[in-house]
Motif scaffolding. Structure first.
Motif, PDB file in Angstrom:
ATOM      1  N   MET A   1       0.820  -1.214   0.000  1.00  0.00           N
ATOM      2  CA  MET A   1       0.000   0.000   0.000  1.00  0.00           C
ATOM      3  C   MET A   1       0.849   1.256   0.000  1.00  0.00           C
ATOM      4  O   MET A   1       0.633   2.199  -0.739  1.00  0.00           O
ATOM      5  N   ILE A   2       1.898   1.287   0.849  1.00  0.00           N
ATOM      6  CA  ILE A   2       2.730   2.471   0.921  1.00  0.00           C
ATOM      7  C   ILE A   2       3.424   2.724  -0.410  1.00  0.00           C
ATOM      8  O   ILE A   2       3.618   3.864  -0.824  1.00  0.00           O
ATOM      9  N   ARG A   3       3.789   1.652  -1.114  1.00  0.00           N
ATOM     10  CA  ARG A   3       4.546   1.802  -2.357  1.00  0.00           C
ATOM     11  C   ARG A   3       3.774   2.589  -3.414  1.00  0.00           C
ATOM     12  O   ARG A   3       4.349   3.301  -4.221  1.00  0.00           O
ATOM     13  N   ILE A   4       2.460   2.449  -3.433  1.00  0.00           N
ATOM     14  CA  ILE A   4       1.695   3.149  -4.463  1.00  0.00           C
ATOM     15  C   ILE A   4       1.125   4.472  -3.981  1.00  0.00           C
ATOM     16  O   ILE A   4       0.642   5.268  -4.773  1.00  0.00           O
ATOM     17  N   LEU A   5       1.241   4.722  -2.680  1.00  0.00           N
ATOM     18  CA  LEU A   5       0.561   5.884  -2.141  1.00  0.00           C
ATOM     19  C   LEU A   5       1.076   7.187  -2.720  1.00  0.00           C
ATOM     20  O   LEU A   5       0.307   8.097  -3.007  1.00  0.00           O
ATOM     21  N   TYR A   6       2.393   7.292  -2.875  1.00  0.00           N
ATOM     22  CA  TYR A   6       2.938   8.573  -3.338  1.00  0.00           C
ATOM     23  C   TYR A   6       2.424   8.953  -4.719  1.00  0.00           C
ATOM     24  O   TYR A   6       2.358  10.123  -5.079  1.00  0.00           O
ATOM     25  N   LEU A   7       2.018   7.966  -5.517  1.00  0.00           N
ATOM     26  CA  LEU A   7       1.490   8.260  -6.842  1.00  0.00           C
ATOM     27  C   LEU A   7       0.128   8.940  -6.777  1.00  0.00           C
ATOM     28  O   LEU A   7      -0.297   9.603  -7.713  1.00  0.00           O
ATOM     29  N   LEU A   8      -0.545   8.741  -5.625  1.00  0.00           N
ATOM     30  CA  LEU A   8      -1.909   9.240  -5.503  1.00  0.00           C
ATOM     31  C   LEU A   8      -2.032  10.460  -4.616  1.00  0.00           C
ATOM     32  O   LEU A   8      -3.068  11.107  -4.608  1.00  0.00           O
ATOM     33  N   MET A  48      -6.244   7.937   7.313  1.00  0.00           N
ATOM     34  CA  MET A  48      -5.885   7.838   8.718  1.00  0.00           C
ATOM     35  C   MET A  48      -4.387   7.690   8.967  1.00  0.00           C
ATOM     36  O   MET A  48      -3.900   8.075  10.032  1.00  0.00           O
ATOM     37  N   SER A  49      -3.645   7.126   8.035  1.00  0.00           N
ATOM     38  CA  SER A  49      -2.215   6.874   8.273  1.00  0.00           C
ATOM     39  C   SER A  49      -1.298   7.917   7.662  1.00  0.00           C
ATOM     40  O   SER A  49      -0.113   7.962   7.993  1.00  0.00           O
ATOM     41  N   THR A  50      -1.808   8.760   6.777  1.00  0.00           N
ATOM     42  CA  THR A  50      -0.962   9.746   6.098  1.00  0.00           C
ATOM     43  C   THR A  50      -1.054  11.084   6.817  1.00  0.00           C
ATOM     44  O   THR A  50      -1.842  11.945   6.461  1.00  0.00           O
ATOM     45  N   GLN A  51      -0.241  11.232   7.852  1.00  0.00           N
ATOM     46  CA  GLN A  51      -0.262  12.443   8.656  1.00  0.00           C
ATOM     47  C   GLN A  51       0.528  13.563   7.985  1.00  0.00           C
ATOM     48  O   GLN A  51       1.344  13.331   7.096  1.00  0.00           O
ATOM     49  N   THR A  52       0.299  14.779   8.413  1.00  0.00           N
ATOM     50  CA  THR A  52       0.947  15.941   7.822  1.00  0.00           C
ATOM     51  C   THR A  52       2.458  15.925   8.034  1.00  0.00           C
ATOM     52  O   THR A  52       2.952  15.403   9.033  1.00  0.00           O
ATOM     53  N   ASN A  89      -3.696  28.214   1.142  1.00  0.00           N
ATOM     54  CA  ASN A  89      -2.972  26.955   1.315  1.00  0.00           C
ATOM     55  C   ASN A  89      -3.661  26.134   2.402  1.00  0.00           C
ATOM     56  O   ASN A  89      -3.372  26.291   3.586  1.00  0.00           O
ATOM     57  N   GLY A  90      -4.579  25.261   1.999  1.00  0.00           N
ATOM     58  CA  GLY A  90      -5.429  24.606   2.998  1.00  0.00           C
ATOM     59  C   GLY A  90      -5.339  23.106   3.089  1.00  0.00           C
ATOM     60  O   GLY A  90      -6.140  22.472   3.783  1.00  0.00           O
ATOM     61  N   VAL A  91      -4.375  22.479   2.414  1.00  0.00           N
ATOM     62  CA  VAL A  91      -4.357  21.018   2.351  1.00  0.00           C
ATOM     63  C   VAL A  91      -4.222  20.398   3.732  1.00  0.00           C
ATOM     64  O   VAL A  91      -4.914  19.431   4.061  1.00  0.00           O
ATOM     65  N   ASP A  92      -3.343  20.934   4.574  1.00  0.00           N
ATOM     66  CA  ASP A  92      -3.119  20.326   5.885  1.00  0.00           C
ATOM     67  C   ASP A  92      -4.341  20.477   6.785  1.00  0.00           C
ATOM     68  O   ASP A  92      -4.730  19.543   7.482  1.00  0.00           O
ATOM     69  N   TRP A  93      -4.957  21.636   6.787  1.00  0.00           N
ATOM     70  CA  TRP A  93      -6.174  21.859   7.569  1.00  0.00           C
ATOM     71  C   TRP A  93      -7.262  20.882   7.127  1.00  0.00           C
ATOM     72  O   TRP A  93      -7.885  20.205   7.945  1.00  0.00           O
ATOM     73  N   ILE A  94      -7.478  20.805   5.833  1.00  0.00           N
ATOM     74  CA  ILE A  94      -8.542  19.950   5.301  1.00  0.00           C
ATOM     75  C   ILE A  94      -8.248  18.480   5.587  1.00  0.00           C
ATOM     76  O   ILE A  94      -9.138  17.720   5.983  1.00  0.00           O
ATOM     77  N   GLY A  95      -6.989  18.066   5.419  1.00  0.00           N
ATOM     78  CA  GLY A  95      -6.643  16.675   5.664  1.00  0.00           C
ATOM     79  C   GLY A  95      -6.880  16.259   7.094  1.00  0.00           C
ATOM     80  O   GLY A  95      -7.406  15.162   7.361  1.00  0.00           O
ATOM     81  N   MET A  96      -6.523  17.117   8.053  1.00  0.00           N
ATOM     82  CA  MET A  96      -6.727  16.772   9.454  1.00  0.00           C
ATOM     83  C   MET A  96      -8.210  16.750   9.815  1.00  0.00           C
ATOM     84  O   MET A  96      -8.664  15.889  10.572  1.00  0.00           O
ATOM     85  N   TYR A  97      -8.982  17.678   9.265  1.00  0.00           N
ATOM     86  CA  TYR A  97     -10.413  17.664   9.580  1.00  0.00           C
ATOM     87  C   TYR A  97     -11.149  16.546   8.850  1.00  0.00           C
ATOM     88  O   TYR A  97     -12.205  16.083   9.303  1.00  0.00           O
ATOM     89  N   GLU A  98     -10.601  16.079   7.740  1.00  0.00           N
ATOM     90  CA  GLU A  98     -11.169  14.889   7.114  1.00  0.00           C
ATOM     91  C   GLU A  98     -10.966  13.674   8.026  1.00  0.00           C
ATOM     92  O   GLU A  98     -11.867  12.852   8.201  1.00  0.00           O
ATOM     93  N   THR A 321       6.392   9.243  10.354  1.00  0.00           N
ATOM     94  CA  THR A 321       5.937  10.235  11.328  1.00  0.00           C
ATOM     95  C   THR A 321       5.350   9.583  12.577  1.00  0.00           C
ATOM     96  O   THR A 321       4.788  10.270  13.425  1.00  0.00           O
ATOM     97  N   GLY A 322       5.480   8.262  12.679  1.00  0.00           N
ATOM     98  CA  GLY A 322       4.805   7.535  13.749  1.00  0.00           C
ATOM     99  C   GLY A 322       5.540   7.552  15.074  1.00  0.00           C
ATOM    100  O   GLY A 322       6.548   8.238  15.262  1.00  0.00           O
ATOM    101  N   ILE A 323       5.010   6.764  16.004  1.00  0.00           N
ATOM    102  CA  ILE A 323       5.575   6.630  17.340  1.00  0.00           C
ATOM    103  C   ILE A 323       6.619   5.520  17.324  1.00  0.00           C
ATOM    104  O   ILE A 323       6.363   4.438  16.791  1.00  0.00           O
ATOM    105  N   SER A 324       7.782   5.777  17.909  1.00  0.00           N
ATOM    106  CA  SER A 324       8.831   4.757  17.989  1.00  0.00           C
ATOM    107  C   SER A 324       9.378   4.693  19.415  1.00  0.00           C
ATOM    108  O   SER A 324       9.272   5.656  20.188  1.00  0.00           O
ATOM    109  N   THR A 325       9.977   3.557  19.747  1.00  0.00           N
ATOM    110  CA  THR A 325      10.589   3.431  21.068  1.00  0.00           C
ATOM    111  C   THR A 325      11.779   4.368  21.219  1.00  0.00           C
ATOM    112  O   THR A 325      12.051   4.867  22.316  1.00  0.00           O
ATOM    113  N   ALA A 326      12.506   4.638  20.132  1.00  0.00           N
ATOM    114  CA  ALA A 326      13.640   5.562  20.214  1.00  0.00           C
ATOM    115  C   ALA A 326      13.165   6.960  20.614  1.00  0.00           C
ATOM    116  O   ALA A 326      13.773   7.614  21.473  1.00  0.00           O
TER     117      ALA A 326
END
Length: 443
Positions: A1-8, A48-52, A89-98, A321-326
């Motif tokens: 899934m991640i491999r094709i995401l950047y194309l979309l 849900m997984s593609t955070q800003t 420039n509203g992509v981040d606002w719209i993405g989070m509210y989506e 951008t996720g949570i890691s133990t490091a």
């Protein structure tokens, strides 16, 4: 899934801009019949997984050449780079509210499925929705509210706390303290409902909820809460990759679902990819010989510039951008120092340094509190590069008097972002101002 995401991503972002405000209130609710339907909404990886990554775009870990910036046709990318974000420039606002909309649809859909014969699934779905809503609110606060320190005056502007899927219901901007209270309330309930671990790291767990709360607490200088929550997580999971055992010759050295990952989220950024983003030379030079990260995180391109290759995703077009133990270890140790727990910070530091440095290159871990704090801040900067953490750290540190100024040199012009500038709160998109009649950030 991640491999094709950047194309979309580009097309999805544009679709979100035009379609989000056109959604029919409760349209998705009319088709909800089962827990599986709700689960499927939350498993929508594109939402849900593609955070800003806007914070990383605006931070000082990298630069782009004049010709790269000039050739970009994306106004939002160009404006973020020079801290000139406009009301268009509203992509981040719209993405989070989506993301918040999806979470609210699920939470309201669950109310129609009570009582459930499968309460374990019911609770996990509710916890997941609350986690993502809390995550989205926290990201909005980092972009659209001024920096805030725990215990300070909390009456400043936060963000609209949409807790309904009805888009005809208007929400004014809550105060900054109310906004963070909502984030912690959502995440605390999520932690109580979620299982300790999940079948896939693309789904949040109780560990992820603790980690996210620790991250948010750290961002606002609530070091006591950050220490307690990171400690809870590390008592259950403290895995560290031994970077000395990873092959630096690989173009992608890290597996995306490796043992350090607590919850996997990611994002594409046009200026952070290897063909455009050049790592800041001073940061690159800060990785000493014998620091395994120097060869694992970076490659040198044909022009002699260092570029980043160290993402915990399966493709270098995406940044982790996720949570890691490091991250949690670094948060825990710094929070320990800042709350007078010198022994606890010292206890965890040797294992971290052993996993990142060759034996003869490890920094001294036995210094006094001030020396250790400087070391941990340096390690945090180097470890979390390109993970969308630097923007939050700059905001926090400047409130504590660090006086960090950001500069860009572009086309013969110098751009400056001064500490605690009003531009640390981006302008809210004009469509949202007109639609919801909320207050714009001052300039």
């Amino acid at each position: 899934m991640i491999r094709i995401l950047y194309l979309l991503l580009a097309s999805l972002a544009c679709a979100a801009c035009s379609n989000y405000l056109d959604m029919k209130p409760n349209a998705s609710l009319s088709t909800i019949e089962t827990l599986a339907d709700l689960r499927a909404l939350l498993d929508n990886e594109f939402v849900m997984s593609t955070q800003t990554l806007a914070g990383e775009d605006m931070a000082d870990n990298y630069f782009v050449l004049d010709q790269t910036w000039n050739a970009s046709s994306n106004e939002g990318d160009r404006n973020r780079y020079t801290w000139q974000v406009t009301e268009n420039n509203g992509v981040d606002w719209i993405g989070m509210y989506e993301e918040i909309y999806y979470a609210n649809v699920v939470l309201e859909g669950l109310e129609g499925l009570r009582p459930s014969p499968d309460m374990d699934s019911y609770n996990e779905i509710r916890g997941t929705a609350l986690y993502y809503r809390g995550l989205a609110f926290s990201e909005l606060l980092l972009l659209y509210a001024m920096p805030y320190r725990h215990g300070a005056d909390g009456s400043g502007l936060g963000v609209p706390l949409r807790t309904s899927a009805d888009l005809n219901q208007f929400f004014s901007r809550a105060s900054i303290s109310e906004s963070y209270d909502r984030v912690f309330a959502d995440l605390e309930e999520a932690a109580a409902l979620l299982p300790l671990t999940t079948a896939t790291l693309l789904r949040p767990s109780r560990l992820a909820a603790w980690g996210l709360m620790a991250r948010v607490a750290f961002d606002i200088g609530d070091y006591e809460r950050a220490f307690r929550l990171s400690e809870q997580l590390l008592q259950q999971k403290s895995d560290l990759l031994d970077y000395g055992q990873i092959n630096p010759a690989l173009a992608i050295p890290f597996q995306p679902l490796n043992s350090e990952v607590v919850h996997l989220t990611y994002r594409y950024s046009a200026f952070l990819v290897q063909s455009r983003g050049i790592v800041d030379p001073e940061i690159y030079a800060s990785y000493a010989e014998g620091d395994y990260r120097k060869s694992l995180f970076f490659a040198v391109n044909a022009n002699g510039h260092p570029v980043f290759k160290g993402s915990y995703t399966e493709i270098n077009l995406m940044q982790f951008t996720g949570i890691s133990t490091a991250e949690m270890l670094l948060t825990n140790m710094e929070a320990a120092l800042r709350t007078g727990r010198l022994a606890e910070a010292r206890m965890r530091l040797p294992a971290f340094l052993q996993a990142r440095y060759a034996p003869n290159a490890r920094p001294n871990s036995n210094g006094e509190a001030a020396e250790l704090l400087a070391l941990l801040q340096s390690e945090r900067r180097k470890e979390l590069i390109f993970r969308n953490r630097r923007w939050a750290d700059i905001r926090r540190l400047n409130l504590e008097g660090a006086n960090i100024s950001l500069t860009r040199e572009l086309n013969g012009q110098r751009y400056l972002l001064e500490p605690n500038s009003l531009r640390y709160a981006l302008l809210i998109p004009l469509e949202a101002i007109r639609y919801s009649r909320i207050t714009q950030n001052p300039r």
